[in-house]
Scaffold this active site. Sequence first.
Site, PDB file in Angstrom:
ATOM      1  N   ARG A  23      68.986   9.273  56.747  1.00 34.17           N
ATOM      2  CA  ARG A  23      70.192   9.490  57.569  1.00 34.17           C
ATOM      3  C   ARG A  23      71.296   8.466  57.279  1.00 34.17           C
ATOM      4  NH1 ARG A  23      69.118  12.866  62.389  1.00 34.17           N
ATOM      5  NH2 ARG A  23      67.882  14.488  61.426  1.00 34.17           N
ATOM      6  N   ARG A  27      76.092   9.401  62.085  1.00 33.40           N
ATOM      7  CA  ARG A  27      77.048   9.073  63.152  1.00 33.40           C
ATOM      8  C   ARG A  27      77.254   7.596  63.407  1.00 33.40           C
ATOM      9  NH1 ARG A  27      73.962  13.051  67.029  1.00 33.40           N
ATOM     10  NH2 ARG A  27      72.421  12.413  65.503  1.00 33.40           N
ATOM     11  N   ARG A  36      83.303  14.464  59.905  1.00 36.80           N
ATOM     12  CA  ARG A  36      82.679  15.517  60.700  1.00 36.80           C
ATOM     13  C   ARG A  36      83.706  16.178  61.617  1.00 36.80           C
ATOM     14  NH1 ARG A  36      77.739  15.773  65.025  1.00 36.80           N
ATOM     15  NH2 ARG A  36      79.342  16.138  66.547  1.00 36.80           N
ATOM     16  N   ASP A  73      70.683  19.934  55.922  1.00 39.69           N
ATOM     17  CA  ASP A  73      69.682  19.812  56.985  1.00 39.69           C
ATOM     18  C   ASP A  73      68.475  20.681  56.653  1.00 39.69           C
ATOM     19  OD1 ASP A  73      69.557  18.555  59.868  1.00 39.69           O
ATOM     20  OD2 ASP A  73      68.517  20.480  59.957  1.00 39.69           O
ATOM     21  N   TYR A 150      60.168  24.451  64.338  1.00 40.20           N
ATOM     22  CA  TYR A 150      61.509  24.775  64.871  1.00 40.20           C
ATOM     23  C   TYR A 150      61.733  26.279  64.943  1.00 40.20           C
ATOM     24  CZ  TYR A 150      62.702  19.837  64.541  1.00 40.20           C
ATOM     25  OH  TYR A 150      62.727  18.483  64.727  1.00 40.20           O
TER      26      TYR A 150
END
Length: 344
Positions: A23, A27, A36, A73, A150
């Site tokens: 990552r 953010r 973003r 992703d 998921y």
Amino acid sequence: MTKKLLRTLAGETLDTPPIWMMRQAGRYLPEYRATRAEAGDFLSLCYNPELAAEVTLQPIRRFGFDAAILFADILLIPQALGADLWFVTGEGPRLSTITTEADFSPLKPADEVHDHLAPVYETLRILTRELPAETTLIGFAGAPWTVATYMIAGRGTPDQGPAHALKTENPALFDRLIQRITEATITYLSAQIDAGAEVVKLFDSWAGSLSGEDFDRYALQPTKTIIAALKTRHPDTPVIAFPREAKDRYLGFAKATGANCLAIDNSVDANWAATHLQKDGPIQGNLAPKHMITGGAALIEETRAIVRAFQSGPHIFNLGHGITPDADPDNVQLMIETVRENAS
Ligand code: CP3
């Protein structure tokens, strides 16, 4: 071969380990948040090759990591297979669920994912042109079990309960889902390599919730199948496997699956891993991501301890899981300086 990460993956022991961070485009970086915002939202960023390449490059420019990981992703594969996917701010991913034959049957065949994923391949082509010569480009996908958790639950779950339930209640359907994801992942990663990925990594974030035979069947076996298929097409492309929180099942995992490198999470003691896992090949890991929030002497001490533990074999320095949004970029800088402190 001059790229440090590729040398390590080929089995060389370097004086200073190559370093990158899960990552690393994320953010915690103001420049990521700005790009973003320009893209609109997370998924629009993933499917915008120019901007996805830009955020991939940001941590390379700022920190000089030895590797860049494609910005995308693991949940793009379910979407390419036909699942609905969206992200709820502050909560995480949401997908249409797969719990019945009627949910499964509209999914696309594995070889029809490429139109949907074309922007990802374009991102890799841009990166191949724009990355510094010494930086290795890493592609990735989720491992089938993790992706299935998921797809079945329609969201992240603390214990992967819905996936375990389907595995018990309808094993035939569950197996077909695993099979479909496995096939899609092979063709997806193969296309990533064709587009410029020099290494690929399989993220099995929820491998730790499988035990005994289930671990063999749904974590080890699909990983082995994917790697074997990739090696027939791309024998020289190294594969990193990350069966997160596999605990004692990390033992022998690289050998059993054919992975060139085993990535380990931060629950694993580095000295234990150096003795029991590094004898089979390169290890990637495993500083606790919390140090990127707390910094200070503990970060320096723990970073040095990990470098020392793995110094007599091939090692890629990384965190044990992704860096979190509340991390301080200055602590990332401090970690890198500590890893490289004795570099000539
Ligand atoms: O490492 C990298 O920087 C490469 C890109 C990458 C992302 N996700 C970007 C991302 C990679 C390799 C992943 C893997 C991924 N995605 C995993 C496996 C690794 C792990 O973390 O266990 C999983 C389970 C996912 C699914 C996913 N994507 C979740 C659960 C979330 C929400 C959690 C969160 O942090 O908000 C995402 C979103 C996501 N993927 C972000 C990033 C940078 C944050 C999105 C944002 O900007 O809001």
